[in-house]
Design a protein around this motif. Structure first.
Motif, short mmCIF file in Angstrom:
data_model
loop_
_atom_site.label_atom_id
_atom_site.label_comp_id
_atom_site.label_asym_id
_atom_site.label_seq_id
_atom_site.Cartn_x
_atom_site.Cartn_y
_atom_site.Cartn_z
N ILE A 314 35.98 18.89 28.15
CA ILE A 314 34.52 19.07 28.05
C ILE A 314 33.87 18.80 29.40
O ILE A 314 32.92 18.02 29.53
N THR A 315 34.43 19.40 30.45
CA THR A 315 33.93 19.17 31.80
C THR A 315 33.85 20.48 32.57
O THR A 315 34.74 21.33 32.44
N VAL A 316 32.80 20.63 33.36
CA VAL A 316 32.65 21.79 34.24
C VAL A 316 32.80 21.30 35.68
O VAL A 316 32.08 20.40 36.12
N PHE A 317 33.75 21.88 36.40
CA PHE A 317 34.00 21.52 37.80
C PHE A 317 33.37 22.59 38.70
O PHE A 317 33.73 23.77 38.62
N ASP A 318 32.49 22.16 39.59
CA ASP A 318 31.83 23.14 40.46
C ASP A 318 32.71 23.56 41.62
O ASP A 318 32.67 24.70 42.07
N THR A 319 33.51 22.62 42.15
CA THR A 319 34.33 22.91 43.32
C THR A 319 35.74 22.39 43.12
O THR A 319 36.01 21.59 42.22
N TYR A 320 36.63 22.82 44.01
CA TYR A 320 38.00 22.32 43.98
C TYR A 320 38.03 20.81 44.23
O TYR A 320 38.82 20.08 43.62
N ALA A 321 37.16 20.34 45.11
CA ALA A 321 37.10 18.90 45.39
C ALA A 321 36.74 18.12 44.14
O ALA A 321 37.26 17.01 43.92
N ASP A 322 35.86 18.69 43.30
CA ASP A 322 35.52 18.02 42.04
C ASP A 322 36.75 17.90 41.14
O ASP A 322 36.94 16.87 40.47
N ILE A 323 37.54 18.95 41.10
CA ILE A 323 38.76 18.92 40.28
C ILE A 323 39.70 17.82 40.76
O ILE A 323 40.22 17.02 39.98
N VAL A 324 39.92 17.75 42.09
CA VAL A 324 40.83 16.75 42.65
C VAL A 324 40.32 15.34 42.36
O VAL A 324 41.09 14.46 41.94
N ASP A 325 39.01 15.12 42.56
CA ASP A 325 38.45 13.79 42.33
C ASP A 325 38.62 13.36 40.88
O ASP A 325 38.97 12.21 40.59
N ARG A 326 38.34 14.28 39.94
CA ARG A 326 38.46 13.93 38.54
C ARG A 326 39.93 13.67 38.16
O ARG A 326 40.23 12.76 37.38
N CYS A 327 40.85 14.46 38.69
CA CYS A 327 42.27 14.25 38.41
C CYS A 327 42.72 12.88 38.91
O CYS A 327 43.43 12.14 38.21
#
Length: 355
Positions: A314-327
């Motif tokens: 239930i998350t929307v990632f705006d950028t690749y950096a957002d994906i990495v940070d959340r992971c």
């Protein structure tokens, strides 16, 4: 109101009081003592109030005593209605649910209460409401659960053989340099996390279907995760792709996390980058490959399910950096909870393995 009269003479007042002293049912004790008081000459009101009942109630119990003796002073519990299904029919119903429906014979791929209602009527001649079918299933220990995926080529016998012979497999795979060293069992896997995310179950009001955001774009990253349940230790990297170079980096990270002087058995599946000839395996790691199509043997699969449901869905990632940070945040939250690491990653078949 008619006078009370005790017509039985088979027990004296002293015998009644002795019987009351032996009786474990407190309600029956009060009734016996009330009968004894009446036999001793107490009036009905005094006897009733002394034993916590009204006069009419005492009169009713006197009638029971006259008819049945002291055994009639205990409560009689209703056995309840006759069960709709007998024990043999319940066992047959449980078997049908476990085996599931036959598409050609039953016309469905999963049992619903309405389908089982018809099946029960046809098989046993018993008509019941759909809600009653659900109650019957609950009483038999069944619940509506999300199914786990199983590859059509998975081999349960091969999986059982792997678990049974795991210690021997490890012993055969270990190099001579590992003998005599403390042995750690690690599990490894990868998961893709990206903008095309996942949804999960949430609490909501009955009758509603809650909505949640889900992206449709195509950026993603890969979590390379490994866990040693005996030490509650993990090693993970977030990489832009899953290939041999990423796997080499993860092996190096695992090798640094293995306890000093110990040797690690790394259990993982047979993905292409796990078996590449360009793979550089550190000296303190030995790889053991799982049987084909057997993700259920790898506890890291359960870690991915936990992280997706609690940290990544239930998350929307705006950028690749957002994906990495959340992971990174999700894995670190898991890695910093040793009890959860042990709870999710421990597997019985891998316990007690030594070099």
């Amino acid at each position: 109101m008619m006078a009370i009269e005790i017509t039985r003479t088979d027990m004296s007042t002293s015998e009644l009081r002795a019987a009351a002293a032996r009786t474990k049912d407190a309600k029956a004790v009060r009734r016996i003592l009330a009968i004894a008081l009446v036999l001793e000459g107490a009036d009905r009101k005094t006897a009733a109030e002394a034993c916590g009942m009204d006069r009419q109630t005492l009169r009713d119990w006197v009638h029971r005593y006259n008819a049945e003796g002291i055994t009639g002073l205990s409560n009689r519990y209703w056995a309840g209605p006759t069960p709709l299904l007998n024990s043999e029919q319940k066992a047959e119903l449980a078997r049908m649910v476990r085996e599931g429906p036959d598409l050609e014979a039953d016309g469905v791929v999963r049992w619903r209460c309405v389908d089982l209602k018809r099946k029960i009527e046809d098989r046993f001649g018993v008509v019941m409401h759909e809600r009653t079918v659900g109650k019957q299933l609950a009483a038999l220990g069944f619940r509506r659960l999300s199914v786990r995926p199983q590859h059509p080529k998975s081999d349960p016998l091969a999986q059982e053989a792997f678990k049974k012979n795991f210690a021997a497999t490890v012993k055969a795979a270990l190099p001579e340099t590992a003998h005599g060293k403390p042995l750690e069992v690690w599990f490894q896997d990868e998961a893709r996390v990206g903008q095309q995310g996942t949804l999960t179950r949430t609490w909501a009001e009955c009758g509603t279907r809650p909505r949640a955001p889900r992206d449709t774009r195509y950026k993603w990253a890969y979590i390379f995760g490994a866990v040693c349940p005996s030490r509650a230790t993990t090693a993970a990297l977030v990489m832009p792709r899953a290939d041999t170079s990423a796997m080499n980096a993860h092996l190096a990270e695992i090798a640094k996390t293995v306890a000093s002087g110990a040797h690690a058995v790394l259990v993982m599946d047979g993905a292409g980058w796990h078996n590449s000839s360009a793979l550089r395996i550190p000296d303190n790691i030995t790889i053991v490959t799982l049987p084909p199509y057997a993700p259920e043997l790898n506890p890291v699969e359960n870690i991915w399910a936990y992280l997706r449901a609690n940290c990544l869905a239930i998350t929307v990632f705006d950028t690749y950096a957002d994906i990495v940070d959340r992971c990174c945040s999700a894995w670190n939250a898991f890695a910093n909870d040793p009890e959860r690491v042990r709870s999710i990653a421990t597997r019985e078949y891998a316990k007690g393995v030594s070099a």
